[in-house]
Design a protein around this motif. Structure first.
Motif, mmCIF file in Angstrom:
data_model
loop_
_atom_site.group_PDB
_atom_site.id
_atom_site.type_symbol
_atom_site.label_atom_id
_atom_site.label_comp_id
_atom_site.label_asym_id
_atom_site.label_seq_id
_atom_site.Cartn_x
_atom_site.Cartn_y
_atom_site.Cartn_z
ATOM 1 N N PHE A 201 12.515 -63.773 38.598
ATOM 2 C CA PHE A 201 11.477 -63.083 39.154
ATOM 3 C C PHE A 201 10.693 -62.319 37.880
ATOM 4 C CE2 PHE A 201 8.550 -60.538 41.454
ATOM 5 C CZ PHE A 201 7.982 -61.390 42.274
ATOM 6 N N PRO A 202 9.400 -62.848 37.582
ATOM 7 C CA PRO A 202 8.631 -62.529 36.489
ATOM 8 C C PRO A 202 8.382 -60.728 36.772
ATOM 9 C CG PRO A 202 7.446 -64.025 37.395
ATOM 10 C CD PRO A 202 8.754 -63.938 38.241
ATOM 11 N N SER A 203 8.360 -60.179 35.689
ATOM 12 C CA SER A 203 7.781 -58.907 35.861
ATOM 13 C C SER A 203 7.156 -58.393 34.544
ATOM 14 C CB SER A 203 8.837 -57.733 36.046
ATOM 15 O OG SER A 203 9.852 -57.929 35.164
ATOM 16 N N SER A 204 6.447 -57.324 34.419
ATOM 17 C CA SER A 204 5.842 -57.081 33.066
ATOM 18 C C SER A 204 5.840 -55.309 32.955
ATOM 19 C CB SER A 204 4.402 -57.557 32.934
ATOM 20 O OG SER A 204 3.486 -56.760 34.090
ATOM 21 N N ALA A 205 5.631 -54.811 31.731
ATOM 22 C CA ALA A 205 5.951 -53.448 31.275
ATOM 23 C C ALA A 205 4.641 -52.698 32.009
ATOM 24 C CB ALA A 205 5.744 -53.406 29.933
ATOM 25 N N ASP A 206 3.525 -53.332 32.587
ATOM 26 C CA ASP A 206 2.572 -52.521 33.063
ATOM 27 C C ASP A 206 2.537 -52.422 34.396
ATOM 28 O OD1 ASP A 206 1.949 -55.139 33.667
ATOM 29 O OD2 ASP A 206 -0.204 -55.125 32.746
ATOM 30 N N GLN A 207 3.746 -52.947 34.999
ATOM 31 C CA GLN A 207 3.859 -52.544 36.429
ATOM 32 C C GLN A 207 4.828 -51.344 36.976
ATOM 33 O OE1 GLN A 207 5.051 -57.160 36.920
ATOM 34 N NE2 GLN A 207 4.241 -56.644 38.987
ATOM 35 N N LYS A 208 4.868 -51.043 37.918
ATOM 36 C CA LYS A 208 5.856 -49.721 38.330
ATOM 37 C C LYS A 208 6.952 -50.644 38.929
ATOM 38 C CE LYS A 208 2.354 -46.343 39.822
ATOM 39 N NZ LYS A 208 1.485 -45.762 40.884
ATOM 40 N N PRO A 209 8.236 -50.047 38.641
ATOM 41 C CA PRO A 209 9.569 -50.543 39.068
ATOM 42 C C PRO A 209 9.651 -50.904 40.546
ATOM 43 C CG PRO A 209 10.031 -48.905 37.532
ATOM 44 C CD PRO A 209 8.507 -48.683 37.583
ATOM 45 N N ILE A 210 9.149 -49.831 41.345
ATOM 46 C CA ILE A 210 9.101 -50.067 42.811
ATOM 47 C C ILE A 210 8.237 -51.350 43.130
ATOM 48 C CG2 ILE A 210 8.530 -49.149 45.026
ATOM 49 C CD1 ILE A 210 9.559 -46.652 44.195
ATOM 50 N N ASP A 211 7.220 -51.289 42.632
ATOM 51 C CA ASP A 211 6.303 -52.600 43.202
ATOM 52 C C ASP A 211 7.028 -54.010 42.701
ATOM 53 O OD1 ASP A 211 4.547 -50.984 43.925
ATOM 54 O OD2 ASP A 211 3.341 -50.907 41.873
ATOM 55 N N ILE A 212 7.705 -53.965 41.374
ATOM 56 C CA ILE A 212 8.394 -55.005 40.926
ATOM 57 C C ILE A 212 9.603 -55.659 41.995
ATOM 58 C CG2 ILE A 212 9.908 -55.986 39.158
ATOM 59 C CD1 ILE A 212 8.444 -54.260 37.164
ATOM 60 N N VAL A 213 10.122 -54.460 42.315
ATOM 61 C CA VAL A 213 11.271 -54.968 43.438
ATOM 62 C C VAL A 213 10.988 -55.421 44.731
ATOM 63 C CG1 VAL A 213 13.640 -54.167 44.226
ATOM 64 C CG2 VAL A 213 12.878 -53.616 41.850
ATOM 65 N N ASP A 214 9.817 -54.619 45.303
ATOM 66 C CA ASP A 214 9.182 -54.770 46.334
ATOM 67 C C ASP A 214 8.880 -56.544 46.234
ATOM 68 O OD1 ASP A 214 9.770 -52.914 47.925
ATOM 69 O OD2 ASP A 214 7.526 -51.691 47.576
ATOM 70 N N ALA A 215 7.953 -56.829 45.395
ATOM 71 C CA ALA A 215 7.603 -58.285 45.187
ATOM 72 C C ALA A 215 8.707 -59.257 44.979
ATOM 73 C CB ALA A 215 6.706 -58.371 44.011
ATOM 74 N N ALA A 216 9.875 -58.861 44.310
ATOM 75 C CA ALA A 216 10.938 -59.866 44.336
ATOM 76 C C ALA A 216 11.555 -60.034 45.575
ATOM 77 C CB ALA A 216 11.979 -59.259 43.379
ATOM 78 N N ILE A 217 11.885 -59.075 46.356
ATOM 79 C CA ILE A 217 12.399 -59.106 47.487
ATOM 80 C C ILE A 217 11.751 -59.823 48.560
ATOM 81 C CG2 ILE A 217 13.035 -57.846 49.733
ATOM 82 C CD1 ILE A 217 14.074 -55.438 47.644
ATOM 83 N N SER A 218 10.349 -59.588 48.531
ATOM 84 C CA SER A 218 9.407 -60.506 49.616
ATOM 85 C C SER A 218 9.705 -62.000 49.138
ATOM 86 C CB SER A 218 8.035 -59.918 49.143
ATOM 87 O OG SER A 218 7.767 -58.611 49.695
ATOM 88 N N HIS A 219 9.360 -62.264 47.865
ATOM 89 C CA HIS A 219 9.628 -63.672 47.309
ATOM 90 C C HIS A 219 10.982 -64.224 47.858
ATOM 91 C CE1 HIS A 219 9.344 -67.195 44.560
ATOM 92 N NE2 HIS A 219 10.579 -66.795 44.082
ATOM 93 N N ALA A 220 11.894 -63.326 47.620
ATOM 94 C CA ALA A 220 13.333 -63.818 47.985
ATOM 95 C C ALA A 220 13.608 -64.262 49.446
ATOM 96 C CB ALA A 220 14.493 -62.762 47.680
ATOM 97 N N LYS A 221 12.938 -63.316 50.502
ATOM 98 C CA LYS A 221 12.867 -63.703 51.943
ATOM 99 C C LYS A 221 12.009 -64.911 52.095
ATOM 100 C CE LYS A 221 13.069 -58.804 53.390
ATOM 101 N NZ LYS A 221 12.421 -57.643 53.943
ATOM 102 N N LEU A 222 11.256 -65.074 51.396
ATOM 103 C CA LEU A 222 10.123 -66.053 51.565
ATOM 104 C C LEU A 222 10.556 -67.605 51.448
ATOM 105 C CD1 LEU A 222 7.071 -66.322 52.401
ATOM 106 C CD2 LEU A 222 6.386 -66.879 50.241
ATOM 107 N N LYS A 223 11.666 -67.434 50.304
ATOM 108 C CA LYS A 223 12.160 -68.853 49.659
ATOM 109 C C LYS A 223 13.818 -68.675 49.920
ATOM 110 C CE LYS A 223 8.653 -70.090 47.475
ATOM 111 N NZ LYS A 223 7.980 -71.524 47.704
#
Length: 457
Positions: free
Chosen positions: A160-182
């Motif tokens: 799951f892609p992430s970048s240095a300008d994001q907040k760790p919590i936002d990255i993990v939230d997005a990854a978990i949402s994607h994981a649920k969806l897929k």
């Protein structure tokens, strides 16, 4: 791993024999040696004190059973206590929850978190048939995000892609949402590390943990840091509700103090060992097998599992058929065997798991190293297929060409061919005498290694 401890304990435990009963007097010296062996292995002092006390309590006054010598009885007690220190049995990951099961990886910078994330993803995908997603929340080191992406591609799991300008919590939230969806089964989160335990780092990972509420929180620690590994694990354990520990770089640690200290100091089980750089070099931690290895009794169960996992069954069947038809054993077969041995962690990795190998003279052990086998493989790779199939045609000019092609001397080629001839003879005896014939010749073969000085030196 544990080389020094195994050697020292093997010598020490030999001394207690010939007694009809274990008494405080006759085990005093042995206990002192055991204590010194553990301290030299960099086992934490409170662990050593407790261990020696429990062995003494367990041993004094014990009647020696008729089937055992006092030495064997004492070793039995030491083995049981080693297992108790490291945990009674392997504790598997708990993934019993509504998918996706989230695993949070924590630890200091350089401990091997990102590599362990990739290895764990591969293990869960291949062994447990899980659909795994990995994500990096290390926004301080963009190279870590790229490293995990590369590793994910290597082990063929989703990243799951992430970048240095994001907040760790936002990255993990997005990854978990994607994981649920897929419909992913597991999400492994690689977190940021620091060079030392600091308040800012701990606060950040505490917040992330509270927000995500992972089912597993694994502390990744470098075994080569010895006692420090246990102390750092305790600092993390005080800040986070850890569920287990992954000890990395254990293949480079001859002492083994961390493996014996972590459970006692943190109260958390060691769940996995990182035993090399390859992506499949992650082993479940079995205290009873490790205790057996420490006492020089080998670890046959792990060796069998390695064989199951790494040996190419098709090639093995082909070789067995060739044997059956009495078509002989050529250098190409030998090369394939060397390759399979390499996949199992090399000769040293295998020897570590074979019973009685700690009793081999050190001059023999020194000569049976993996450089020697790598050199043999390089020599065979420099031959034509015809030469591999018919080694008898390899004479003067061919030997010079092979030596030049593999970067060795002609005498190294001669030595390898001589060793191969010994191997061929052993294989012929195997054809006649089956497995018993092979076992009879293995001892001679190991002794024969002593005559291989020069390889890998």
């Amino acid at each position: 791993m544990f080389d020094n401890l195994t050697d020292r304990l093997s010598r020490t435990l030999k001394n207690i024999s010939g007694k009809g009963r274990l008494t405080e007097d006759n085990i005093k010296e042995t206990l002192r040696e055991v204590r010194m062996a553990l301290l030299e292995a960099d086992v934490a002092l409170p662990v050593v004190r407790d261990f020696v006390k429990r062995v003494k309590e367990g041993a004094v006054g014990v009647e020696v059973s008729k089937s055992l010598t006092p030495g064997q009885e004492f070793i039995k007690i030491v083995q049981a206590e080693l297992e108790a220190v490291m945990g009674d049995s392997n504790e598997a990951l708990n993934l019993a929850c509504q998918p996706p099961a989230v695993i949070l990886m924590a630890g200091l910078q350089g401990a091997g978190k990102t590599t362990s994330t990739g290895k764990l993803a591969k293990l869960l995908k291949e062994r447990d048939k899980k659909k795994v997603l990995v994500v990096s929340a290390d926004v301080y080191r963009p190279a870590a995000i790229k490293q995990l992406e590369t590793l994910a591609a290597d082990v063929d799991v989703d990243f799951f892609p992430s970048s240095a300008d994001q907040k760790p919590i936002d990255i993990v939230d997005a990854a978990i949402s994607h994981a649920k969806l897929k419909f992913f089964d597991v999400v492994i989160v690689d977190t940021a590390g620091r060079l030392a335990v600091d308040t800012e780092m701990m606060d950040e990972i505490k917040q992330l943990h509270a927000h995500v509420n992972p089912i597993e929180t694994l502390f990744v620690v470098d075994a080569m840091t010895g006692q420090d590994a246990a102390n750092t694990a305790k600092a993390f354990g005080d800040a986070l509700p850890l569920t287990g520990v992954i000890l990395t770089k254990v293949d480079g640690d001859a002492r083994g103090g961390a493996a014996l200290s972590v459970r006692h100091i943190t109260g958390k089980p060691v769940k996995f060992l990182g035993v090399g750089e390859k992506t499949d070099a992650l082993e479940p931690f079995h205290p009873e097998r490790i205790a057996s290895r420490i006492l020089g009794m080998g670890d046959v169960l792990s060796l069998i599992e390695d064989l199951e996992k790494n040996v190419d069954k098709e090639k093995a069947e082909k070789l067995a058929k060739k044997f059956k038809e009495k078509k002989g054993f050529d250098l190409e077969d030998f090369r394939e065997q060397l390759g399979q041995m390499k996949n199992m962690g090399g000769m040293m990795g295998m020897m570590d798991k074979l019973p009685g190998m700690s009793q081999l003279p050190s001059d023999v052990k020194d000569k049976v190293d993996d450089k020697m086998f790598n050199q043999m493989e390089a020599i065979i790779n420099s031959m034509t297929m015809k030469e591999r199939q018919r080694p008898e045609i390899i004479k003067g000019s061919r030997k010079k060409r092979i030596a030049a092609g593999s970067g060795v001397q002609v005498q190294d080629v001669n030595r390898m061919l001589k060793q191969f001839t010994q191997m061929q003879k052993m294989m012929k005896k195997m054809q006649k005498g089956g497995m018993k014939g092979m076992m009879r010749n293995m001892q001679g073969m190991m002794g024969g290694m002593g005559g291989m000085g020069g390889f890998g030196r």
